[in-house]
Design a protein around this motif. Sequence first.
Motif, short mmCIF file in Angstrom:
data_model
loop_
_atom_site.label_atom_id
_atom_site.label_comp_id
_atom_site.label_asym_id
_atom_site.label_seq_id
_atom_site.Cartn_x
_atom_site.Cartn_y
_atom_site.Cartn_z
N LEU A 1 -3.45 61.03 -42.08
CA LEU A 1 -2.83 62.26 -42.55
C LEU A 1 -3.77 63.44 -42.40
CD1 LEU A 1 -0.95 61.04 -45.73
CD2 LEU A 1 -0.05 61.48 -43.46
N SER B 1 23.63 77.72 -47.86
CA SER B 1 24.38 78.34 -48.96
C SER B 1 25.24 77.36 -49.76
CB SER B 1 25.30 79.43 -48.40
OG SER B 1 24.56 80.36 -47.67
N ASN C 1 3.87 69.91 -44.77
CA ASN C 1 2.66 70.36 -44.07
C ASN C 1 2.22 69.43 -42.97
OD1 ASN C 1 2.02 72.72 -45.22
ND2 ASN C 1 0.52 71.91 -46.66
N LEU C 2 2.73 68.23 -42.96
CA LEU C 2 2.17 67.19 -42.09
C LEU C 2 2.99 67.04 -40.81
CD1 LEU C 2 1.44 64.53 -44.84
CD2 LEU C 2 -0.18 66.09 -43.75
N GLY C 3 2.28 66.56 -39.77
CA GLY C 3 2.98 66.25 -38.53
C GLY C 3 2.97 67.39 -37.53
N LEU D 1 -3.83 64.48 -38.87
CA LEU D 1 -2.62 65.21 -38.49
C LEU D 1 -2.66 66.64 -39.01
CD1 LEU D 1 -0.02 62.39 -39.13
CD2 LEU D 1 -0.53 63.45 -36.93
N ALA D 2 -3.08 66.78 -40.27
CA ALA D 2 -3.16 68.13 -40.84
C ALA D 2 -4.19 68.95 -40.08
CB ALA D 2 -3.52 68.04 -42.32
N ARG E 1 7.70 66.70 -38.20
CA ARG E 1 6.98 67.36 -39.30
C ARG E 1 7.74 67.12 -40.59
NH1 ARG E 1 6.92 73.48 -38.48
NH2 ARG E 1 9.11 72.95 -38.39
N LEU F 1 12.39 72.30 -49.34
CA LEU F 1 11.25 73.15 -49.62
C LEU F 1 10.47 72.71 -50.83
CD1 LEU F 1 13.09 76.46 -48.99
CD2 LEU F 1 11.72 75.12 -47.42
N ARG F 2 9.16 72.97 -50.71
CA ARG F 2 8.30 72.71 -51.85
C ARG F 2 8.54 73.78 -52.90
NH1 ARG F 2 3.11 73.30 -48.94
NH2 ARG F 2 4.42 74.13 -47.32
N ILE G 1 9.11 76.95 -44.09
CA ILE G 1 8.01 76.16 -44.67
C ILE G 1 8.02 76.30 -46.19
CG2 ILE G 1 5.51 75.88 -44.74
CD1 ILE G 1 5.48 77.00 -41.85
N TRP G 2 8.18 77.51 -46.69
CA TRP G 2 8.39 77.70 -48.12
C TRP G 2 9.15 78.99 -48.36
CZ3 TRP G 2 6.02 82.21 -49.28
CH2 TRP G 2 4.76 82.51 -48.72
N LYS H 1 8.33 56.24 -47.42
CA LYS H 1 7.37 57.32 -47.10
C LYS H 1 6.13 56.73 -46.42
CE LYS H 1 5.06 61.24 -49.40
NZ LYS H 1 3.68 61.08 -49.01
N LEU I 1 5.17 60.95 -37.74
CA LEU I 1 4.57 62.28 -37.78
C LEU I 1 3.84 62.63 -36.48
CD1 LEU I 1 3.33 62.38 -41.48
CD2 LEU I 1 5.48 63.17 -40.52
N ASP J 1 12.25 68.78 -37.20
CA ASP J 1 11.63 68.91 -38.53
C ASP J 1 12.43 68.04 -39.52
OD1 ASP J 1 10.76 69.73 -41.04
OD2 ASP J 1 10.43 71.78 -40.38
N ASP K 1 9.25 77.20 -34.22
CA ASP K 1 10.67 76.82 -34.16
C ASP K 1 11.53 77.49 -35.24
OD1 ASP K 1 9.83 75.46 -36.37
OD2 ASP K 1 10.07 73.45 -35.53
N HIS L 1 11.49 77.10 -38.43
CA HIS L 1 11.84 76.31 -39.62
C HIS L 1 11.15 76.86 -40.86
CE1 HIS L 1 14.03 72.62 -38.18
NE2 HIS L 1 13.88 73.36 -37.11
#
Lengths: 258, 541
Positions: free
Chosen positions: B6, A43, A143-145, B9-10, A140, A257-258, B158-159, A126, A136, A151, B154, B156
Amino acid sequence: MVLKRLHVSIWALALFGLPLFAQEGHGVTPADIQRGLLIYTSSCINCHGPDGDLISGVTLASGRFRRAQSDNDLIQIIQKGLPGTAMPPGAYTDDQASLLVAYLRSMSTSAKSTRNGPPGEPARGKALVESKGQCLNCHRIGNLGTVTGPDLTSIGGIRRLAEIETSLLDPSAEIRPENRPVRATVKDGTKIAGTLMNQDTYTLQILDSKGKLRSLYKANLRDYELLKISPMPNFKDKFTAQEMSDVISYLVSLKGLR
Amino acid sequence: MRRTILSLLALAATLAAQTPFDRLVNADKDPANWLTYSGTLDGQRYSRLTQVTPANAKDLELKWVLQTRAPAEPNSKYEATSLVSDGVLYTVQPPNVVVALDAVNGKIFWTYPYNPAPQARACCGRVNRGLAILGNTLFMGTLDGNLIALDARDGHVIWNTQVGRPEAGYSVTVAPLVVKDKVIVGPAGGEYGISGYLAAYSAETGKELWRFNTIPKPGEPGHETWENDAWKHGGGSIWTTGSYDPALNLLYWGIGNASPDWNGDVRPGDNLYTSSVLALDPDTGNLKWHFQFTPHDEFDFDATQVPVLADITWAGKPRKVMLFANRNGYFYVLDRQTGEFLLGKPFVKVTWANGLDAKGRPIRVGHSTPEGSLIYPENQGGTNWYNPAYSPRTGLFYIPSWLDTHSINTSRAEPYREGMPFNGGSATHEVPALRPGPTNKRLPELASGAIQALDPKTGAVKWQFKMMDVTDSGVLVTASDVVFAGGREGYFYALDARTGAPLWKAMVGGAVSAGPTTYAVDGKQYISIPAGNAIFTFGLR
């Protein structure tokens, strides 16, 4: 190190006085501060930033507030906002606002950055995170890891620079409660490793190394241990000073976030 | 090389996915888990678990309780159906606190406490009806109009995607439905004059992929049923989960009331697609057919019930039908391939219509009026969003019903103002609309609740289990012919699915306002039900 820091925080809180918890005789626990951090992250952080210094003239981590002396003053501001400023009212219960105050107070005693490295380049960082660092394999990002380690998708938005530095240079210095590694041996000799999610007198709840949530019944275990040493390698000697700066600059840039 | 790493991993993340869509399609063959809002995509809430039977249901005992973190706010209600995947139970405590816990012992793995923005509007309680799961991702709508994807391992984020603007009354209380790679939801807000839609979002990214306007805009089919500009704030909300037929590749969804609720004079026309059920292509959002239960609704008769899909013998031939017990007091059978009306029969006292015509259109005799008009059933309906169930074994359709209830429906002029209630009137009734009072002193003839078992072929009530107070509980039926349901009085029951005879009851100390879930871990069957401020889980001794 962790305990010392928290002790300092709690003493700092004691010195400030704690009218918000005094009525019921509570203190502030590390878990309270963590819960406050979650609220801050969801927030407050977009405007104030992870170090609480993004708004000109406002430095939340200083422990000094122009318009608030007591914790109750802060709670009022959190709940009602500051008319005439960009600070909006927030629909927080007294409990939520108190947790947020606990976190704000803890910021003033958190570590400051001490590292003097060269300027970092996030794009290079990166690449290092995804290749040489092998980050990774455990973490995470988007999306990866994987999920066996913390996270990192929003790490730059929820951790202060000094905390990220510490994690890379001395991973065991500060293992947050939510990242506590656990190892257990079942009576048949099967070894289990994972992250502690919860525990009670009879059971442990873990996210195991395969990413599965499970309960372990202590009566079925030969032994178990909550580890004080992080499974994360120390990157002090693995990265050059430039690489370390690059990685830190990348992690700091991860705002979620994306 | 880096790209390869990558990709691997994905790929690893994909392979580890615990709940691919195939598993949702075949959920009936996997009764140890409860993977969608209704247990299976057909909306039947029929479990093939058989350990608990009419003979041994008396041996059910409490296994664990999970209290909410704090006493629920006065306008909160625990309405979420839990999901269970591989021994982990996922629930949403009101308004938007997701909890993952061990389904055997109730111990918490993680919580995700989302705090809705203060702009959130909730006409009828700060509620959430549950989650959807796909792969390792959970999906939750939020009271302030968002759809959030969480890592099921967990918690978290994601979007996070905005579905609708909370300051204009858009909220998401429905449990999402996953169809293939899409997450389907829409906004509630029929009491705030929203302009509704059902939308599909990419499960992977949260990007909106299609949107079907439940209030057609100019140029869209159905717009002609709005004879003036009232469509701009016409309602058509989404707040109960739909169902899906993989063989027909059709998505079915019930649509909410027209806005303003009680003043139909300001919105002449049938007001499509309010109080209707839609059949959509889930890949495109294109409409295949629709059926409107209550054209030009004036009583807040949302069609936000779960469309239950069943394959039954109809007039001597196998037929793919939809069973739909509507808030307006009628039970309907539709052909789910074509939308053809097959049967409609009242299951409670109805006075707003004098039957249905050959196409299922009500023969309207009652209206909301400025001076107030007495209408059966009451504003909350003969049933409501409370989940029904269907057993292919007994061939019976089980619904939570409100018997003998009425409202005085009053219409009045009311201007639209963004974010403000836009009801155009009100209803007064004997029964508290959303939750019980502390005591019940009503005359029994003024209202009672029941679990009713209907024969879909005739609409006849085969049996009913009556309760003194009404019920907001969902229903579950198992392949061992046990029905589970509760009510406002705080009892949670096991009933004989063939006779309605009570087999067992537990006092859970608060109204049951959610659907029961059953699942199995290590060969043991559990039945779990939220009630009051807690979730209770039972199993055999």
